[in-house]
Design a protein around this motif. Structure first.
Motif, PDB file in Angstrom:
ATOM      1  N   UNK A 274     -92.657  24.178  -6.405  1.00 19.81           N
ATOM      2  CA  UNK A 274     -93.261  25.515  -6.470  1.00 19.81           C
ATOM      3  C   UNK A 274     -94.771  25.437  -6.235  1.00 19.81           C
ATOM      4  N   UNK A 275     -95.412  24.451  -6.860  1.00 20.87           N
ATOM      5  CA  UNK A 275     -96.865  24.313  -6.713  1.00 20.87           C
ATOM      6  C   UNK A 275     -97.253  23.859  -5.311  1.00 20.87           C
ATOM      7  N   UNK A 276     -96.348  23.077  -4.662  1.00 21.10           N
ATOM      8  CA  UNK A 276     -96.659  22.543  -3.335  1.00 21.10           C
ATOM      9  C   UNK A 276     -96.915  23.651  -2.313  1.00 21.10           C
ATOM     10  N   UNK A 277     -96.383  24.830  -2.568  1.00 21.18           N
ATOM     11  CA  UNK A 277     -96.538  25.942  -1.625  1.00 21.18           C
ATOM     12  C   UNK A 277     -97.975  26.461  -1.593  1.00 21.18           C
ATOM     13  N   UNK A 278     -98.684  26.398  -2.737  1.00 24.05           N
ATOM     14  CA  UNK A 278    -100.031  26.983  -2.812  1.00 24.05           C
ATOM     15  C   UNK A 278    -101.117  25.991  -3.234  1.00 24.05           C
ATOM     16  N   UNK A 279    -100.751  24.783  -3.642  1.00 25.53           N
ATOM     17  CA  UNK A 279    -101.734  23.815  -4.155  1.00 25.53           C
ATOM     18  C   UNK A 279    -102.797  23.500  -3.100  1.00 25.53           C
TER      19      UNK A 279
END
Length: 291
Positions: A274-279
């Motif tokens: 989930x974080x990889x999308x916006x990190x």
């Protein structure tokens, strides 16, 4: 629970004593069908000194009763022939029944070494000659037909275990997983476990089996099946994380890549995905884990 390829190589005979019928056919032996089979104690220790244990010991009763000692052998060991000769002599003395020794191997060099007759006695007169039966990649059938695997699931499992280090194992595993789709869970579960443990946890064949179980046998609920499916899901999610980061043009250092692929917690991997999308960076997906 079976916990090593060594255990699987001989304990499968405890779970499926009739497996020796298939093995004997593969070895060209005229085995007379037994009327009953008994799993005997494996402790061959004498009253006092050295403790000696055979891996698996079975008694086949019928017109021609025999004892079958099964030993799993992973490498050459020059001390083993003397131990094997002791086992056979002890069993013959204790049970007054003809004993056989079957050595199960996973590589050709060990199998060829184990199959060599070993004379016991002076050079000019052999008092005894040790002649083990050997089952290994050199003589066990390569079962790549699901129907053939279904006809003898135990032999198909041993086929996979003995060919674990060879390219042929891929076809054997696929045939076995296909054959298991149509059998009851109670029958499939021990086969799944013996196969997984017999292949070895760090081998490519082991990973292939885990993937096949995750895809082909997803309806089974045993401990080993659940563990295999969890690992398959974790591996897929880790690949998704890396794919997202790379698609966003981010640099993924080796240490981060190893941390992602080495994680086996599906929930944690889902959060990282989930974080990889916006990190803002690859490192940032770990922010809440305190790194």
């Amino acid at each position: 629970m079976v916990n090593s390829s060594h255990e699987a190589m001989h304990r499968i005979f405890q779970e499926y004593p009739g497996l020796f019928t298939g093995v004997s056919k593969a070895l060209g032996l005229p085995l007379i069908q037994p009327t009953s089979i008994t799993v005997l104690p494996t402790d061959l220790t004498e009253t006092q000194p050295v403790e000696r244990r055979v891996d698996t010991l079975l008694r086949f009763d019928g017109d021609e009763p025999i004892l079958l000692a099964v030993e799993a052998q992973s490498a050459k060991d020059q001390n083993k022939p003397a131990s094997w000769a002791y086992y056979l002599s002890f069993l013959h003395t204790k049970y007054k029944t003809p004993p056989l020794l079957l050595v199960v191997c996973q590589d050709r060099a060990t199998a060829e070494w184990a199959a060599q007759p070993v004379p016991i006695g002076p050079q000019w007169w052999s008092s005894l000659t040790l002649r083990p039966l050997v089952a290994g990649p050199h003589n066990m059938p390569v079962i790549e037909d699901p129907e053939e695997a279904r006809a003898d699931l135990a032999l198909a499992t041993l086929s996979a275990i003995t060919h674990a280090k060879e390219a042929a194992v891929d076809g054997i595993l696929k045939a076995l997983s296909t054959a298991l789709r149509d059998v009851p869970e109670a029958v499939a579960d021990p086969i799944i476990e013996f196969t997984a443990q017999g292949l070895g946890v760090n081998r490519r064949a082991g990973e292939l089996w885990r993937n096949l179980v995750a895809v082909d046998l997803s309806f089974y609920k045993s401990y080993i099946s659940e563990e295999i499916r969890d690992e398959g899901r974790a591996q897929g999610r880790a690949e998704d994380i890396l794919l997202v980061l790379e698609a966003r043009g981010m640099d993924v250092p080796d240490e981060i890549r190893e941390r992602i692929t080495g994680c086996d917690d599906p929930d944690l991997l889902r959060r990282w995905l989930t974080r990889a999308v916006t990190a803002p960076s690859a490192e940032a997906i770990f922010t809440e884990e305190g790194s």
